[in-house]
Design a protein around this motif. Structure first.
Motif, PDB file in Angstrom:
ATOM      1  N   ALA A   1      47.695  51.414  40.391  1.00  0.00           N
ATOM      2  CA  ALA A   1      46.898  50.715  38.995  1.00  0.00           C
ATOM      3  C   ALA A   1      45.655  49.813  39.589  1.00  0.00           C
ATOM      4  O   ALA A   1      46.217  49.287  40.363  1.00  0.00           O
ATOM      5  CB  ALA A   1      48.075  49.865  38.237  1.00  0.00           C
ATOM      6  N   VAL A   2      44.656  49.846  39.065  1.00  0.00           N
ATOM      7  CA  VAL A   2      43.566  49.036  39.302  1.00  0.00           C
ATOM      8  C   VAL A   2      42.965  48.363  37.963  1.00  0.00           C
ATOM      9  O   VAL A   2      43.047  48.822  37.211  1.00  0.00           O
ATOM     10  CB  VAL A   2      42.286  49.967  39.914  1.00  0.00           C
ATOM     11  CG1 VAL A   2      41.208  49.079  40.243  1.00  0.00           C
ATOM     12  CG2 VAL A   2      42.728  50.709  40.913  1.00  0.00           C
ATOM     13  N   GLU A   3      42.705  46.886  38.234  1.00  0.00           N
ATOM     14  CA  GLU A   3      42.383  46.145  37.089  1.00  0.00           C
ATOM     15  C   GLU A   3      41.105  45.571  37.731  1.00  0.00           C
ATOM     16  O   GLU A   3      41.053  44.902  38.797  1.00  0.00           O
ATOM     17  CB  GLU A   3      43.429  45.075  36.826  1.00  0.00           C
ATOM     18  CG  GLU A   3      42.931  44.203  35.896  1.00  0.00           C
ATOM     19  CD  GLU A   3      43.896  43.146  35.473  1.00  0.00           C
ATOM     20  OE1 GLU A   3      43.674  42.173  34.705  1.00  0.00           O
ATOM     21  OE2 GLU A   3      45.022  43.242  35.995  1.00  0.00           O
ATOM     22  N   ILE A   4      39.921  45.844  36.815  1.00  0.00           N
ATOM     23  CA  ILE A   4      38.757  45.208  37.008  1.00  0.00           C
ATOM     24  C   ILE A   4      38.392  43.820  36.233  1.00  0.00           C
ATOM     25  O   ILE A   4      38.727  43.739  35.257  1.00  0.00           O
ATOM     26  CB  ILE A   4      37.816  46.127  36.732  1.00  0.00           C
ATOM     27  CG1 ILE A   4      37.741  47.514  37.446  1.00  0.00           C
ATOM     28  CG2 ILE A   4      36.436  45.618  37.072  1.00  0.00           C
ATOM     29  CD1 ILE A   4      36.838  48.665  36.992  1.00  0.00           C
ATOM     30  N   THR A   5      38.495  42.957  37.130  1.00  0.00           N
ATOM     31  CA  THR A   5      38.169  41.586  36.494  1.00  0.00           C
ATOM     32  C   THR A   5      36.938  40.843  36.963  1.00  0.00           C
ATOM     33  O   THR A   5      36.313  41.345  37.835  1.00  0.00           O
ATOM     34  CB  THR A   5      39.209  40.642  36.630  1.00  0.00           C
ATOM     35  OG1 THR A   5      39.350  40.398  38.019  1.00  0.00           O
ATOM     36  CG2 THR A   5      40.934  41.263  36.167  1.00  0.00           C
ATOM     37  N   THR A   6      36.645  39.739  36.222  1.00  0.00           N
ATOM     38  CA  THR A   6      35.494  39.056  36.636  1.00  0.00           C
ATOM     39  C   THR A   6      36.073  37.955  37.712  1.00  0.00           C
ATOM     40  O   THR A   6      37.162  37.599  37.774  1.00  0.00           O
ATOM     41  CB  THR A   6      34.843  38.394  35.658  1.00  0.00           C
ATOM     42  OG1 THR A   6      35.497  37.414  34.905  1.00  0.00           O
ATOM     43  CG2 THR A   6      34.212  39.306  34.568  1.00  0.00           C
ATOM     44  N   ARG A   7      34.901  37.678  38.482  1.00  0.00           N
ATOM     45  CA  ARG A   7      35.371  36.390  39.611  1.00  0.00           C
ATOM     46  C   ARG A   7      35.588  35.030  38.533  1.00  0.00           C
ATOM     47  O   ARG A   7      34.926  34.839  37.643  1.00  0.00           O
ATOM     48  CB  ARG A   7      34.299  36.051  40.548  1.00  0.00           C
ATOM     49  CG  ARG A   7      33.960  37.064  41.436  1.00  0.00           C
ATOM     50  CD  ARG A   7      33.104  36.924  42.487  1.00  0.00           C
ATOM     51  NE  ARG A   7      32.837  37.987  43.539  1.00  0.00           N
ATOM     52  CZ  ARG A   7      31.996  38.016  44.302  1.00  0.00           C
ATOM     53  NH1 ARG A   7      31.344  36.787  44.540  1.00  0.00           N
ATOM     54  NH2 ARG A   7      32.046  39.053  45.288  1.00  0.00           N
ATOM     55  N   PRO A   8      36.538  34.195  39.142  1.00  0.00           N
ATOM     56  CA  PRO A   8      36.880  32.983  38.410  1.00  0.00           C
ATOM     57  C   PRO A   8      35.579  32.122  38.619  1.00  0.00           C
ATOM     58  O   PRO A   8      34.841  32.113  39.661  1.00  0.00           O
ATOM     59  CB  PRO A   8      38.207  32.363  39.031  1.00  0.00           C
ATOM     60  CG  PRO A   8      38.150  32.935  40.366  1.00  0.00           C
ATOM     61  CD  PRO A   8      37.435  34.481  40.200  1.00  0.00           C
TER      62      PRO A   8
END
Length: 54
Positions: free
Chosen positions: A5-12
């Protein structure tokens, strides 16, 4: 092959960025380059240069 599973998020967000010494800051706006060949001369292999069977 195992599924991963891969989740693409933004940097904090960073309150105060830590500067890296000896490196120019990245531009925050668009950059127009007149001579792309000179810019990428050392970074991009030529046609067939990345093929180990040549």
């Amino acid at each position: 092959m195992t599924a991963v599973a891969v989740e693409i998020t933004t940097r904090p967000p960073v309150d105060k960025p830590t500067p890296v010494t000896g490196v120019a800051p990245e531009p925050t706006e668009l950059v127009f380059v007149d001579d792309v060949e000179t810019l990428t001369a050392g970074a991009v292999p030529g046609c067939g240069d990345d093929n180990p069977y040549n």
